[in-house]
Scaffold this motif. Structure first.
Motif, PDB file in Angstrom:
ATOM      1  N   MET A  98       0.690  -0.899   0.126  1.00  0.00           N
ATOM      2  CA  MET A  98       0.136  -0.148   0.080  1.00  0.00           C
ATOM      3  C   MET A  98       0.832   1.452  -0.428  1.00  0.00           C
ATOM      4  SD  MET A  98      -2.607   0.801   3.048  1.00  0.00           S
ATOM      5  CE  MET A  98      -3.693  -0.906   2.813  1.00  0.00           C
ATOM      6  N   ILE A  99       0.704   2.176  -0.973  1.00  0.00           N
ATOM      7  CA  ILE A  99       0.929   3.629  -0.670  1.00  0.00           C
ATOM      8  C   ILE A  99       0.215   5.120  -0.145  1.00  0.00           C
ATOM      9  CG2 ILE A  99       1.897   5.704  -2.353  1.00  0.00           C
ATOM     10  CD1 ILE A  99       3.308   2.879  -2.291  1.00  0.00           C
ATOM     11  N   CYS A 100       0.901   5.318   0.532  1.00  0.00           N
ATOM     12  CA  CYS A 100       0.739   6.543   1.718  1.00  0.00           C
ATOM     13  C   CYS A 100       1.220   7.623   0.890  1.00  0.00           C
ATOM     14  CB  CYS A 100       0.556   6.725   2.818  1.00  0.00           C
ATOM     15  SG  CYS A 100      -0.175   7.813   4.135  1.00  0.00           S
ATOM     16  N   HIS A 101       0.337   8.813   1.209  1.00  0.00           N
ATOM     17  CA  HIS A 101       0.684  10.086   0.093  1.00  0.00           C
ATOM     18  C   HIS A 101       0.350  11.254   1.269  1.00  0.00           C
ATOM     19  CE1 HIS A 101       0.853  12.999  -2.664  1.00  0.00           C
ATOM     20  NE2 HIS A 101      -0.398  13.490  -2.891  1.00  0.00           N
ATOM     21  N   VAL A 102       1.181  11.563   1.286  1.00  0.00           N
ATOM     22  CA  VAL A 102       1.439  12.954   2.228  1.00  0.00           C
ATOM     23  C   VAL A 102       1.926  13.810   1.663  1.00  0.00           C
ATOM     24  CG1 VAL A 102       1.610  13.763   4.053  1.00  0.00           C
ATOM     25  CG2 VAL A 102       2.473  11.634   4.183  1.00  0.00           C
ATOM     26  N   TRP A 103       0.905  14.941   1.397  1.00  0.00           N
ATOM     27  CA  TRP A 103       0.946  17.180   0.728  1.00  0.00           C
ATOM     28  C   TRP A 103       0.356  17.321   1.993  1.00  0.00           C
ATOM     29  CZ3 TRP A 103      -2.391  19.980  -1.155  1.00  0.00           C
ATOM     30  CH2 TRP A 103      -2.798  21.260  -1.600  1.00  0.00           C
ATOM     31  N   SER A 104       1.734  18.657   1.942  1.00  0.00           N
ATOM     32  CA  SER A 104       1.577  20.021   2.425  1.00  0.00           C
ATOM     33  C   SER A 104       1.719  20.631   1.371  1.00  0.00           C
ATOM     34  CB  SER A 104       2.437  20.102   4.280  1.00  0.00           C
ATOM     35  OG  SER A 104       3.601  20.177   3.570  1.00  0.00           O
ATOM     36  N   MET A 105       0.972  21.933   2.068  1.00  0.00           N
ATOM     37  CA  MET A 105       1.075  23.174   1.375  1.00  0.00           C
ATOM     38  C   MET A 105       0.811  23.869   2.770  1.00  0.00           C
ATOM     39  SD  MET A 105      -1.704  24.526  -1.330  1.00  0.00           S
ATOM     40  CE  MET A 105      -2.866  25.221  -0.514  1.00  0.00           C
ATOM     41  N   ARG A 106       1.420  25.194   2.130  1.00  0.00           N
ATOM     42  CA  ARG A 106       1.378  26.668   2.705  1.00  0.00           C
ATOM     43  C   ARG A 106       0.868  27.747   1.203  1.00  0.00           C
ATOM     44  NH1 ARG A 106       7.798  26.976   5.797  1.00  0.00           N
ATOM     45  NH2 ARG A 106       6.476  26.413   8.100  1.00  0.00           N
ATOM     46  N   MET A 107       0.225  28.587   2.191  1.00  0.00           N
ATOM     47  CA  MET A 107      -0.964  29.290   0.828  1.00  0.00           C
ATOM     48  C   MET A 107       0.583  30.669   1.092  1.00  0.00           C
ATOM     49  SD  MET A 107      -4.350  28.762   1.707  1.00  0.00           S
ATOM     50  CE  MET A 107      -5.104  26.783   1.208  1.00  0.00           C
ATOM     51  N   LYS A 108      -0.147  31.192  -0.415  1.00  0.00           N
ATOM     52  CA  LYS A 108       0.083  32.972  -0.160  1.00  0.00           C
ATOM     53  C   LYS A 108      -0.062  33.856   1.074  1.00  0.00           C
ATOM     54  CE  LYS A 108       0.764  32.728  -4.951  1.00  0.00           C
ATOM     55  NZ  LYS A 108       0.341  33.271  -6.296  1.00  0.00           N
ATOM     56  N   PRO A 109       0.751  34.522   1.536  1.00  0.00           N
ATOM     57  CA  PRO A 109      -0.426  35.140   2.720  1.00  0.00           C
ATOM     58  C   PRO A 109      -0.795  35.741   2.347  1.00  0.00           C
ATOM     59  CG  PRO A 109       2.220  35.719   2.998  1.00  0.00           C
ATOM     60  CD  PRO A 109       2.318  34.580   1.070  1.00  0.00           C
ATOM     61  N   GLU A 110      -1.144  36.499   0.815  1.00  0.00           N
ATOM     62  CA  GLU A 110      -2.697  37.367   0.873  1.00  0.00           C
ATOM     63  C   GLU A 110      -3.976  36.671   0.468  1.00  0.00           C
ATOM     64  OE1 GLU A 110       0.461  36.869  -3.034  1.00  0.00           O
ATOM     65  OE2 GLU A 110       0.875  37.477  -0.637  1.00  0.00           O
ATOM     66  N   SER A 111      -3.196  34.986   0.500  1.00  0.00           N
ATOM     67  CA  SER A 111      -4.807  34.155   0.497  1.00  0.00           C
ATOM     68  C   SER A 111      -5.963  34.480   0.971  1.00  0.00           C
ATOM     69  CB  SER A 111      -4.246  32.535   0.830  1.00  0.00           C
ATOM     70  OG  SER A 111      -3.243  32.639  -0.474  1.00  0.00           O
ATOM     71  N   THR A 112      -7.007  34.751   0.408  1.00  0.00           N
ATOM     72  CA  THR A 112      -7.595  34.750   1.045  1.00  0.00           C
ATOM     73  C   THR A 112      -8.930  33.826   2.074  1.00  0.00           C
ATOM     74  OG1 THR A 112      -9.801  34.653  -0.151  1.00  0.00           O
ATOM     75  CG2 THR A 112      -8.894  36.950  -0.591  1.00  0.00           C
ATOM     76  N   PRO A 113      -9.131  34.184   2.706  1.00  0.00           N
ATOM     77  CA  PRO A 113     -10.241  33.526   3.240  1.00  0.00           C
ATOM     78  C   PRO A 113     -11.297  32.110   2.841  1.00  0.00           C
ATOM     79  CG  PRO A 113     -10.328  34.664   4.897  1.00  0.00           C
ATOM     80  CD  PRO A 113      -9.727  35.437   3.620  1.00  0.00           C
ATOM     81  N   GLU A 114     -11.626  33.223   1.647  1.00  0.00           N
ATOM     82  CA  GLU A 114     -12.925  32.252   0.601  1.00  0.00           C
ATOM     83  C   GLU A 114     -11.737  31.400   0.004  1.00  0.00           C
ATOM     84  OE1 GLU A 114     -14.842  35.630   2.604  1.00  0.00           O
ATOM     85  OE2 GLU A 114     -12.498  35.803   1.114  1.00  0.00           O
ATOM     86  N   GLN A 115     -10.506  32.110  -0.908  1.00  0.00           N
ATOM     87  CA  GLN A 115      -9.655  31.099  -1.309  1.00  0.00           C
ATOM     88  C   GLN A 115      -9.320  29.527  -0.796  1.00  0.00           C
ATOM     89  OE1 GLN A 115      -7.124  34.055  -2.343  1.00  0.00           O
ATOM     90  NE2 GLN A 115      -7.297  33.723  -4.361  1.00  0.00           N
ATOM     91  N   ARG A 116      -9.077  29.875   0.639  1.00  0.00           N
ATOM     92  CA  ARG A 116      -8.558  28.650   1.914  1.00  0.00           C
ATOM     93  C   ARG A 116      -9.627  27.539   1.812  1.00  0.00           C
ATOM     94  NH1 ARG A 116      -3.449  30.216   5.180  1.00  0.00           N
ATOM     95  NH2 ARG A 116      -2.609  31.962   4.663  1.00  0.00           N
ATOM     96  N   GLN A 117     -10.695  28.362   2.518  1.00  0.00           N
ATOM     97  CA  GLN A 117     -12.156  27.460   1.890  1.00  0.00           C
ATOM     98  C   GLN A 117     -12.046  26.854   0.879  1.00  0.00           C
ATOM     99  OE1 GLN A 117     -13.663  26.524   4.991  1.00  0.00           O
ATOM    100  NE2 GLN A 117     -14.649  25.131   3.688  1.00  0.00           N
ATOM    101  N   ALA A 118     -11.506  27.090  -0.562  1.00  0.00           N
ATOM    102  CA  ALA A 118     -11.884  26.555  -1.277  1.00  0.00           C
ATOM    103  C   ALA A 118     -11.274  25.822  -2.051  1.00  0.00           C
ATOM    104  CB  ALA A 118     -12.030  27.682  -2.893  1.00  0.00           C
ATOM    105  N   VAL A 119     -10.359  25.572  -1.303  1.00  0.00           N
ATOM    106  CA  VAL A 119      -8.676  24.482  -0.986  1.00  0.00           C
ATOM    107  C   VAL A 119      -9.660  23.636  -0.489  1.00  0.00           C
ATOM    108  CG1 VAL A 119      -6.883  23.964  -0.474  1.00  0.00           C
ATOM    109  CG2 VAL A 119      -6.395  25.849  -1.443  1.00  0.00           C
ATOM    110  N   LEU A 120     -10.396  23.605   0.290  1.00  0.00           N
ATOM    111  CA  LEU A 120     -10.664  22.381   1.620  1.00  0.00           C
ATOM    112  C   LEU A 120     -12.522  21.863   0.764  1.00  0.00           C
ATOM    113  CD1 LEU A 120      -9.868  23.993   4.996  1.00  0.00           C
ATOM    114  CD2 LEU A 120      -9.466  22.302   4.026  1.00  0.00           C
ATOM    115  N   ASP A 121     -13.059  22.622   0.484  1.00  0.00           N
ATOM    116  CA  ASP A 121     -14.305  22.263  -0.974  1.00  0.00           C
ATOM    117  C   ASP A 121     -14.195  21.047  -1.829  1.00  0.00           C
ATOM    118  OD1 ASP A 121     -15.425  24.016   0.980  1.00  0.00           O
ATOM    119  OD2 ASP A 121     -15.569  25.872  -0.281  1.00  0.00           O
TER     120      ASP A 121
END
Length: 101
Positions: free
Chosen positions: A1-24
């Motif tokens: 089995m393969i486990c894939h882990v990905w993490s991301m830091r967003m640009k500081p100017e990212s809006t709360p709406e953009q952050r939520q769009a990633v999760l959605d």
């Protein structure tokens, strides 16, 4: 089995709406992409310093399923339309998991 882990830091100017769009958008990937055995993701709770903003932990039966996930059109749309505008930096790792764990 393969486990894939990905993490991301967003640009500081990212809006709360953009952050939520990633999760959605992440929430829609498992129903669109075959071969995902498990898919866990979330936004940082802000408990530690210098944390990433988002993490994904996905499991696949084998490397072929993981590679198919990476090139799937739904993954491509997610990366291009949702991640690219807010991407600051990130890291990924894939590792083998004993199927009994």
């Amino acid at each position: 089995m393969i486990c894939h882990v990905w993490s991301m830091r967003m640009k500081p100017e990212s809006t709360p709406e953009q952050r939520q769009a990633v999760l959605d958008a992440l929430a829609t990937l498992p129903e669109q992409i075959p071969g995902i055995l498990s898919f866990t993701f979330g936004g940082d709770l802000g408990l530690g310093r210098d944390n990433a903003d988002v993490v994904v932990i996905a499991r696949f039966a084998d490397e072929a399923d993981w590679r198919a996930y990476l090139v799937h059109p739904a993954h491509d749309r997610f990366a291009e339309d949702v991640v690219t505008p807010v991407y600051g930096s990130g890291a990924a790792i894939q590792f083998a998991v004993d199927e009994s764990s």
